[in-house]
Design a protein around this motif. Structure first.
Motif, short mmCIF file in Angstrom:
data_model
loop_
_atom_site.label_atom_id
_atom_site.label_comp_id
_atom_site.label_asym_id
_atom_site.label_seq_id
_atom_site.Cartn_x
_atom_site.Cartn_y
_atom_site.Cartn_z
N ILE A 103 50.46 -108.69 -35.00
CA ILE A 103 50.08 -107.25 -34.32
C ILE A 103 51.27 -106.26 -34.88
CG2 ILE A 103 49.35 -105.52 -32.72
CD1 ILE A 103 48.45 -107.97 -30.99
N LYS A 104 50.89 -105.47 -35.74
CA LYS A 104 51.74 -104.25 -36.15
C LYS A 104 51.09 -102.83 -35.96
CE LYS A 104 50.43 -104.59 -41.20
NZ LYS A 104 51.13 -104.94 -42.45
N ASP A 105 49.80 -102.71 -35.62
CA ASP A 105 49.28 -101.42 -35.53
C ASP A 105 48.82 -101.19 -34.03
OD1 ASP A 105 49.63 -100.63 -38.33
OD2 ASP A 105 48.19 -102.08 -38.82
N ALA A 106 48.91 -100.06 -33.50
CA ALA A 106 48.61 -99.59 -32.30
C ALA A 106 47.54 -98.55 -32.31
CB ALA A 106 49.85 -99.21 -31.40
N PRO A 107 46.56 -98.66 -31.50
CA PRO A 107 46.03 -99.91 -30.71
C PRO A 107 45.41 -101.15 -31.32
CG PRO A 107 44.53 -98.39 -30.47
CD PRO A 107 45.32 -97.68 -31.50
N TYR A 108 45.77 -102.16 -30.88
CA TYR A 108 45.20 -103.47 -31.54
C TYR A 108 43.63 -103.62 -31.10
CZ TYR A 108 44.40 -108.47 -32.41
OH TYR A 108 44.05 -109.71 -32.98
N ILE A 109 43.39 -103.27 -29.83
CA ILE A 109 42.16 -103.50 -29.23
C ILE A 109 41.56 -102.03 -28.71
CG2 ILE A 109 40.38 -104.70 -27.95
CD1 ILE A 109 42.33 -106.83 -27.73
N LYS A 110 40.66 -101.54 -29.28
CA LYS A 110 39.81 -100.40 -28.56
C LYS A 110 38.84 -100.44 -27.84
CE LYS A 110 41.16 -97.93 -33.02
NZ LYS A 110 41.30 -99.21 -34.01
N SER A 111 38.56 -99.75 -27.10
CA SER A 111 37.33 -99.82 -25.88
C SER A 111 36.02 -99.89 -26.82
CB SER A 111 37.25 -98.61 -25.13
OG SER A 111 38.26 -98.47 -24.19
N SER A 112 35.97 -99.28 -28.14
CA SER A 112 34.89 -99.30 -28.75
C SER A 112 34.55 -100.59 -29.33
CB SER A 112 34.84 -98.17 -29.80
OG SER A 112 35.69 -98.42 -30.55
N PRO A 148 50.95 -95.71 -28.51
CA PRO A 148 51.12 -96.82 -27.42
C PRO A 148 49.91 -97.53 -27.62
CG PRO A 148 49.86 -94.87 -26.41
CD PRO A 148 50.42 -94.34 -27.87
N PHE A 149 50.15 -98.71 -27.16
CA PHE A 149 48.85 -99.75 -27.05
C PHE A 149 48.10 -99.34 -25.92
CE2 PHE A 149 52.45 -102.32 -29.17
CZ PHE A 149 51.60 -102.88 -30.26
N SER A 150 46.81 -100.06 -26.08
CA SER A 150 45.61 -99.45 -25.09
C SER A 150 45.72 -100.41 -24.05
CB SER A 150 44.30 -99.65 -25.72
OG SER A 150 44.19 -101.10 -26.25
N LEU A 151 45.06 -99.99 -22.92
CA LEU A 151 44.65 -100.92 -21.75
C LEU A 151 44.33 -102.34 -22.17
CD1 LEU A 151 44.72 -101.40 -18.72
CD2 LEU A 151 42.25 -100.27 -18.64
N GLU A 152 43.46 -102.26 -22.96
CA GLU A 152 42.84 -103.51 -23.62
C GLU A 152 43.95 -104.28 -24.29
OE1 GLU A 152 39.63 -100.48 -23.33
OE2 GLU A 152 41.50 -100.33 -24.16
N ASP A 153 44.73 -103.73 -25.00
CA ASP A 153 45.94 -104.34 -25.43
C ASP A 153 46.78 -105.26 -24.50
OD1 ASP A 153 45.05 -103.78 -28.06
OD2 ASP A 153 46.43 -101.97 -28.03
N ALA A 154 46.97 -104.39 -23.40
CA ALA A 154 47.81 -104.75 -22.26
C ALA A 154 47.18 -106.02 -21.57
CB ALA A 154 48.24 -103.79 -21.23
#
Length: 756
Positions: A568-577, A679-685
């Motif tokens: 993973i090199k881009d934030a966010p990796y996973i979005k809510s959508s 920053p990374f998303s809640l989904e990323d965490a």
């Protein structure tokens, strides 16, 4: 005057006067508790209530009215003289006979004389005498009228006794009454009143401990009375006690085959088996072994009843036994016991007793209420009525005692309670659980448990030859060789274990590179315990750039590239959508626990094609992540549903990494770079935390030193390294493993390069 005798056992209290050693009574105190004295205390309570006095609080001092009446009848004269006491008792207590008057007057004189010798003046002796006389009239008249009879009257005192109370009871004891003191606050509390401990004898046994906080004689009496009422209902005099496993050798299958006549000879006991066998001693022959075992039992003339599952009671079954509301637990238990159906009287009586005893124990548990008790009672009665006819079909005597086999685990408290209920009946109760990944909820101090190492996934008991998988000699030999090679040797078979837990290694920065490509089994703190692998994993955050050397920084990161890796090199990796079917997450959680079966049967669950142990591992780690509370907002802001949504939406690539993950070898990796300010998303965490629980090594490089993901965690999760100065706005170069580029060059080119 009576002498004070010594007890051989507490039951001596119930000896009639002519069966005792001369003219003696018992004056004792009990300062410690053991459960085996409950029956005695209940009996003594009953005796004292009928032919004596029970004192559960202090004896109240004479009030003004009582003292006034005494003065009116007796006046205030006092003489330290036996004749005076004899005459006074005749006038004050006219119903006592001659021997009783003589015994009382002598006992009072002896007690007051000892007080005089200890320094009490005549006025103090007079006050004590008047107190004793009032107590005899107002508190103990029913006792003193029974003194000297064949049935010795009894006094039972509970609590911390005062000095004058103790002397009063001593007077009555010496006149012909048994006295028992319950010093429920211990010996120390009693000795404050009687420092020498000589006023009465102390009864002791080795297994005594402190009295329970809720101990009371009233509770013991109530339980005893309830038992009598229940006994009348189920014919308690004809029941037997289950001596489960008291005679077994430890080999459950052989123990079941042991003839009943060789198990024990006391006709008041049921010598049965109550056991659970987990796993298989031999995977290759397990099905054949238990099939032959069943045949051997049947050849003894015993029926073997097998259940692979216990369906919940049907509406029709419930309607047959459920007859409305109940106001008390006793009413509920008695009425439900009457619904028990059995083909012969002995079984019916035994089943009713087992049911009543078990239900009373359940109701006495903390937090139990009448409605829950009713549900349990309905399940037990429905299941018994459903299966008892088949289980006890052909039962003639104890030699033909049936065997009840449950080929499964108790998945809920109802099933566990049913197994406990059946274990009190004349049958051998055996639970077979060859699949070690299944956990049985049954717990009972009487249960014998046999554990084997090997695990087998078998859905049903092999009832006929077609159900048995036969194995060749070579196959069996190979399995035995496996056992030798891969059991506590440090060598592990491919995919040997299906259960694992991840722990974070605390390491130095340089050690991260050393351990990154090491097998898990070669790392510090690796362990296999009870079939579960303890996986020492990396969870690292690298802040800054060492010596400001950007090129060296990227090269160091490239060293961590592997084939089994998520990059993973881009934030966010996973979005809510990105998440689909998020509405389904809510239906998968109940009482803070994921419902595995509901998830597996849902169309949004994509992982059903994976091995069963892999699915179990994935779902277990999902539950562990939720339970841990690491993700902020879990069970406070709905984050638990977000966790489930991330789980059901993981990519096929990630799932394949988990599918091929062998817990004793190299683990998959998660490599993260965040060189910017997004920053990374809640989904990323959630994704990162879940990968950690699954067993991934995780390394996150943040040259800026920013908290790019930590704000989504409720506590620190990374081992953090500060390796150099913070650099900003770095562009992540094209990344790939260094050796991949070399692999694309032909051997021919590399040879000619060396020659140039």
């Amino acid at each position: 005057m009576f002498g004070r005798g010594k007890l051989n056992s507490l039951d001596d209290f119930f000896l009639t006067l002519d069966k005792r050693n001369g003219k003696e009574v018992y004056f004792y105190r009990i300062s410690g508790y053991s459960s085996d004295m409950d029956k005695f205390l209940a009996s003594y309570f009953s005796y004292a209530a009928k032919g004596g006095v029970v004192i559960s609080e202090k004896i109240p001092n004479p009030d003004e009215r009582q003292l006034g009446y005494y003065e009116e009848i007796m006046g205030l004269n006092f003489k330290m003289d036996k004749g005076f006491f004899l005459e006074s008792i005749s006038k004050w207590l006219p119903r006592v006979n001659g021997p009783q008057r003589e015994a009382l007057s002598e006992s009072i004189f002896n007690t007051l004389d000892l007080m005089r010798k200890s320094g009490k003046n005549e006025n103090m002796l007079k006050n004590a005498y008047i107190k004793f006389m009032c107590w005899l009239y107002y508190k103990f008249e029913r006792v003193i009228n029974l003194l000297g009879l064949k049935e010795v009257p009894k006094i039972l005192y509970e609590g911390d006794i005062s000095l004058y109370e103790l002397k009063m009871l001593g007077i009555i004891a010496d006149a012909g009454c048994d006295v028992l003191l319950i010093a429920k606050n211990g010996a120390g509390a009693y000795l404050k009143t009687d420092p020498s401990g000589k006023e009465c004898f102390e009864y002791k046994t080795e297994n005594m401990g402190p009295f329970p906080k809720d101990f009371s004689l009233v509770n013991i009496r109530n339980r005893a009375e309830e038992e009598k009422r229940l006994s009348k209902m189920y014919g308690g005099q004809n029941t037997k006690e289950a001596a489960s496993n008291t005679w077994i050798g430890g080999s459950v299958f052989d123990d079941c085959l042991k003839p009943y006549s060789q198990r024990g000879d006391n006709g008041s006991f049921i010598y049965n088996v109550f056991a659970r066998v987990n796993g298989a001693e031999n995977k290759a022959t397990y099905c054949g072994d238990i099939f032959k075992w069943k045949r051997s039992l049947e050849e003894q003339g015993r029926s073997v009843f097998v259940l692979n599952d216990i369906p919940v009671p049907t509406v029709a079954e419930i309607n047959r036994v459920n007859s409305g509301g109940y106001k008390t637990s006793e009413q509920l238990i008695l009425n439900m016991a009457l619904k028990i159906e059995a083909s012969f009287d002995e079984l019916r009586v035994q089943a009713k007793k087992a049911f009543c005893d078990l239900m009373r124990d359940e109701f006495n548990k903390d937090g139990e209420n009448l409605n829950r008790l009713k549900n349990k009672a309905v399940y037990l009665v429905c299941w018994f009525n459903r299966y008892a006819g088949d289980i006890f079909k052909g039962f003639k005597n104890m030699e033909t005692m049936p065997v009840f086999v449950y080929f499964n685990v108790c998945r809920n408290n109802f099933e566990a309670l049913f197994m406990r209920f059946m274990s009190y009946l004349p049958l051998d109760m055996v639970i077979l659980n060859p699949d070690l990944s299944r956990k049985c909820l049954l717990s009972d101090s009487r249960l014998f448990e046999k554990n084997f190492e090997f695990s087998l996934k078998i859905d049903k008991f092999p009832e006929n030859v077609a159900d048995i998988e036969l194995s060749t000699v070579a196959y069996v030999a190979e399995r035995e060789l496996d056992h030798v090679l891969y059991n506590d040797t440090g060598i592990y078979r491919n995919m040997q274990y299906g259960d694992a837990v991840s722990i974070t290694l605390q390491t130095m920065y340089e050690e991260m590179y050393m351990l990154w490509n090491e097998d898990l089994s070669m790392r510090p703190n690796f362990e296999v315990s009870n079939g579960k692998v303890i996986m020492p994993t990396l969870m690292c955050k690298v802040c800054g750039v060492k010596n400001g050397d950007v090129e060296g920084y990227w090269n160091d990161i490239k060293r961590l590239f592997t084939d089994s890796m998520v990059f993973i090199k881009d934030a966010p990796y996973i979005k809510s959508s990105d998440l689909k079917n998020t509405q389904a997450a809510a239906q998968f959680l109940k009482n803070r626990k994921i419902e595995k079966d509901k998830i597996k049967n849902s169309p949004v669950y994509k992982y059903g094609i994976f091995r069963e142990d892999v699915q179990e591992h994935m779902l277990n780690k999902l539950q562990e992540l939720i339970d841990s509370g690491i993700i902020k907002g879990t069970f406070s802001n709905g984050a638990e549903y977000k966790i489930i949504s991330v789980f059901i939406n993981m990519s096929e690539y990630v799932m394949r990494l988990i599918q091929k993950f062998d817990f004793t070898k190299k683990n998959p990796k998660l490599l993260i770079i965040n060189s910017g300010e997004k920053p990374f998303s809640l989904e990323d965490a959630i994704f990162v935390a879940y990968m950690h629980f699954v067993g991934f090594d995780i390394a996150m490089f943040v040259p800026t030193g920013y908290q790019v993901i930590e704000r989504n965690f409720s506590k620190p999760v990374f081992v953090e390294y500060q390796i150099g100065e913070y650099l900003y706005d770095l562009t992540v170069p094209q990344m790939e493993r260094n050796d991949k580029k070399e692999q694309r060059e032909s051997i021919f080119n590399r040879i000619f390069k060396r020659g140039r």
